[in-house]
Motif scaffolding. Structure first.
Motif, PDB file in Angstrom:
ATOM      1  N   LYS A  37       0.878  -1.161   0.000  1.00 60.62           N
ATOM      2  CA  LYS A  37       0.000   0.000   0.000  1.00 60.62           C
ATOM      3  C   LYS A  37       0.921   1.217   0.000  1.00 60.62           C
ATOM      4  O   LYS A  37       1.412   1.641   1.047  1.00 60.62           O
ATOM      5  N   THR A  38       1.184   1.755  -1.190  1.00 61.32           N
ATOM      6  CA  THR A  38       2.071   2.895  -1.333  1.00 61.32           C
ATOM      7  C   THR A  38       1.418   3.919  -2.251  1.00 61.32           C
ATOM      8  O   THR A  38       0.426   3.631  -2.910  1.00 61.32           O
ATOM      9  N   GLY A  39       1.993   5.084  -2.307  1.00 62.49           N
ATOM     10  CA  GLY A  39       1.435   6.129  -3.146  1.00 62.49           C
ATOM     11  C   GLY A  39       0.132   6.641  -2.556  1.00 62.49           C
ATOM     12  O   GLY A  39      -0.044   6.716  -1.349  1.00 62.49           O
ATOM     13  N   ILE A  40      -0.817   6.967  -3.425  1.00 63.28           N
ATOM     14  CA  ILE A  40      -2.114   7.459  -2.978  1.00 63.28           C
ATOM     15  C   ILE A  40      -3.050   6.268  -2.814  1.00 63.28           C
ATOM     16  O   ILE A  40      -3.389   5.602  -3.781  1.00 63.28           O
ATOM     17  N   TRP A  41      -3.419   5.983  -1.582  1.00 59.43           N
ATOM     18  CA  TRP A  41      -4.363   4.907  -1.292  1.00 59.43           C
ATOM     19  C   TRP A  41      -5.241   5.335  -0.121  1.00 59.43           C
ATOM     20  O   TRP A  41      -4.872   6.170   0.687  1.00 59.43           O
ATOM     21  N   GLU A  42      -6.434   4.790  -0.069  1.00 61.62           N
ATOM     22  CA  GLU A  42      -7.409   5.177   0.936  1.00 61.62           C
ATOM     23  C   GLU A  42      -7.263   4.313   2.181  1.00 61.62           C
ATOM     24  O   GLU A  42      -7.385   3.090   2.121  1.00 61.62           O
ATOM     25  N   VAL A  43      -6.998   4.971   3.293  1.00 59.68           N
ATOM     26  CA  VAL A  43      -6.821   4.273   4.566  1.00 59.68           C
ATOM     27  C   VAL A  43      -8.165   4.272   5.292  1.00 59.68           C
ATOM     28  O   VAL A  43      -8.626   5.302   5.752  1.00 59.68           O
ATOM     29  N   THR A  44      -8.796   3.120   5.341  1.00 57.01           N
ATOM     30  CA  THR A  44     -10.065   2.973   6.047  1.00 57.01           C
ATOM     31  C   THR A  44      -9.959   1.749   6.937  1.00 57.01           C
ATOM     32  O   THR A  44      -8.979   1.594   7.640  1.00 57.01           O
ATOM     33  N   HIS A  46      -9.323  -2.145   7.071  1.00 52.60           N
ATOM     34  CA  HIS A  46      -8.737  -3.215   6.260  1.00 52.60           C
ATOM     35  C   HIS A  46      -8.552  -4.471   7.105  1.00 52.60           C
ATOM     36  O   HIS A  46      -8.218  -4.383   8.287  1.00 52.60           O
ATOM     37  N   GLU A  47      -8.722  -5.615   6.482  1.00 54.07           N
ATOM     38  CA  GLU A  47      -8.349  -6.906   7.070  1.00 54.07           C
ATOM     39  C   GLU A  47      -7.540  -7.654   6.028  1.00 54.07           C
ATOM     40  O   GLU A  47      -7.957  -7.768   4.880  1.00 54.07           O
ATOM     41  N   ILE A  48      -6.394  -8.158   6.450  1.00 53.62           N
ATOM     42  CA  ILE A  48      -5.524  -8.936   5.574  1.00 53.62           C
ATOM     43  C   ILE A  48      -5.300 -10.280   6.246  1.00 53.62           C
ATOM     44  O   ILE A  48      -4.874 -10.341   7.398  1.00 53.62           O
ATOM     45  N   TRP A  49      -5.589 -11.351   5.505  1.00 54.30           N
ATOM     46  CA  TRP A  49      -5.423 -12.717   6.006  1.00 54.30           C
ATOM     47  C   TRP A  49      -4.312 -13.396   5.214  1.00 54.30           C
ATOM     48  O   TRP A  49      -4.394 -13.499   4.003  1.00 54.30           O
ATOM     49  N   TRP A  50      -3.295 -13.860   5.914  1.00 55.75           N
ATOM     50  CA  TRP A  50      -2.135 -14.511   5.311  1.00 55.75           C
ATOM     51  C   TRP A  50      -1.989 -15.931   5.833  1.00 55.75           C
ATOM     52  O   TRP A  50      -2.462 -16.250   6.910  1.00 55.75           O
ATOM     53  N   PHE A  51      -1.200 -16.701   5.114  1.00 54.43           N
ATOM     54  CA  PHE A  51      -0.530 -17.848   5.719  1.00 54.43           C
ATOM     55  C   PHE A  51       0.889 -17.371   5.994  1.00 54.43           C
ATOM     56  O   PHE A  51       1.337 -17.329   7.123  1.00 54.43           O
ATOM     57  N   VAL A  52       1.590 -16.965   4.939  1.00 51.82           N
ATOM     58  CA  VAL A  52       2.901 -16.335   5.053  1.00 51.82           C
ATOM     59  C   VAL A  52       2.882 -15.131   4.133  1.00 51.82           C
ATOM     60  O   VAL A  52       2.573 -15.263   2.947  1.00 51.82           O
ATOM     61  N   GLY A  53       3.195 -13.961   4.664  1.00 51.25           N
ATOM     62  CA  GLY A  53       3.149 -12.795   3.809  1.00 51.25           C
ATOM     63  C   GLY A  53       3.838 -11.586   4.389  1.00 51.25           C
ATOM     64  O   GLY A  53       4.199 -11.534   5.552  1.00 51.25           O
ATOM     65  N   SER A  54       4.014 -10.617   3.515  1.00 45.29           N
ATOM     66  CA  SER A  54       4.666  -9.370   3.856  1.00 45.29           C
ATOM     67  C   SER A  54       3.759  -8.213   3.460  1.00 45.29           C
ATOM     68  O   SER A  54       3.199  -8.215   2.365  1.00 45.29           O
ATOM     69  N   SER A  55       3.622  -7.252   4.354  1.00 47.63           N
ATOM     70  CA  SER A  55       2.805  -6.069   4.078  1.00 47.63           C
ATOM     71  C   SER A  55       3.672  -4.834   4.216  1.00 47.63           C
ATOM     72  O   SER A  55       4.396  -4.686   5.199  1.00 47.63           O
ATOM     73  N   ARG A  56       3.576  -3.954   3.231  1.00 47.64           N
ATOM     74  CA  ARG A  56       4.268  -2.661   3.293  1.00 47.64           C
ATOM     75  C   ARG A  56       3.189  -1.587   3.277  1.00 47.64           C
ATOM     76  O   ARG A  56       2.432  -1.476   2.311  1.00 47.64           O
ATOM     77  N   LEU A  57       3.124  -0.800   4.351  1.00 49.73           N
ATOM     78  CA  LEU A  57       2.118   0.242   4.494  1.00 49.73           C
ATOM     79  C   LEU A  57       2.818   1.596   4.550  1.00 49.73           C
ATOM     80  O   LEU A  57       3.433   1.941   5.558  1.00 49.73           O
ATOM     81  N   ASP A  58       2.747   2.326   3.459  1.00 50.75           N
ATOM     82  CA  ASP A  58       3.382   3.642   3.361  1.00 50.75           C
ATOM     83  C   ASP A  58       2.285   4.700   3.485  1.00 50.75           C
ATOM     84  O   ASP A  58       1.447   4.844   2.600  1.00 50.75           O
ATOM     85  N   PHE A  59       2.287   5.435   4.581  1.00 51.70           N
ATOM     86  CA  PHE A  59       1.265   6.437   4.839  1.00 51.70           C
ATOM     87  C   PHE A  59       1.662   7.834   4.375  1.00 51.70           C
ATOM     88  O   PHE A  59       0.971   8.802   4.681  1.00 51.70           O
ATOM     89  N   THR A  60       2.751   7.958   3.617  1.00 47.38           N
ATOM     90  CA  THR A  60       3.245   9.256   3.190  1.00 47.38           C
ATOM     91  C   THR A  60       2.219  10.019   2.362  1.00 47.38           C
ATOM     92  O   THR A  60       1.973  11.204   2.593  1.00 47.38           O
ATOM     93  N   GLU A  61       1.598   9.372   1.373  1.00 50.64           N
ATOM     94  CA  GLU A  61       0.609  10.024   0.510  1.00 50.64           C
ATOM     95  C   GLU A  61      -0.799   9.462   0.729  1.00 50.64           C
ATOM     96  O   GLU A  61      -1.690   9.708  -0.080  1.00 50.64           O
TER      97      GLU A  61
END
Length: 146
Positions: A37-44, A46-61
């Motif tokens: 989640k980078t660039g312009i994205w709407e932060v409301t 969210h639920e993310i379900w993984w088995f194995v995963g990586s999340s990058r949350l960039d709140f700059t824009e």
């Protein structure tokens, strides 16, 4: 007997979970891989379900349309990287068998205990994010923007 029951339960959860969370929650179930989640994205909500995963949350824009945002990440092994500007308040809550956290107030490692931290401006910030993770192994890295 227990293994097949766990698989059946997981299948039912994957099928029924979108109906349970409601229409205002963005639900992602990628099982394996990365979510960025980078660039312009709407932060409301969210639920993310993984088995194995990586999340990058960039709140700059990121765009905060209304109220506080709640991001929940569930998985077996999760890796979360957060880029946090000064004007956004962040609260982190992680429940895992093994927690590794590198945040705004230093590093923490926890074993079988709840990990919590929040930015100093969380209560006064106009834009706030509540990040919650539940995993077997969880690694969270928070770094401010420069």
């Amino acid at each position: 007997f227990v293994g097949p029951m766990l698989l059946i339960g997981l299948g039912l959860l994957l099928i029924l979970r979108p109906r349970i969370v409601g229409p205002d929650v963005i639900l992602e179930i990628p099982i394996l891989g990365d979510i960025r989640k980078t660039g312009i994205w709407e932060v409301t909500q969210h639920e993310i379900w993984w088995f194995v995963g990586s999340s990058r949350l960039d709140f700059t824009e990121a765009v905060f349309p209304k109220g506080d945002a709640v991001i929940k990440i569930f998985g077996f092994v999760t890796d979360v990287k957060v880029i946090l500007p000064d004007d956004i308040g962040l609260r982190v809550s992680s429940s895992a068998f093994v927690n590794e956290y590198s945040g705004l107030h230093g590093k923490q490692e926890r074993f079988l205990s709840l990990l919590e931290d929040q930015s100093t401006n969380y209560s006064s910030a106009e834009k706030r994010v509540d990040l919650q993770t539940v995993a077997f192994v969880s690694e969270i890295k928070v770094r401010p923007t420069f």
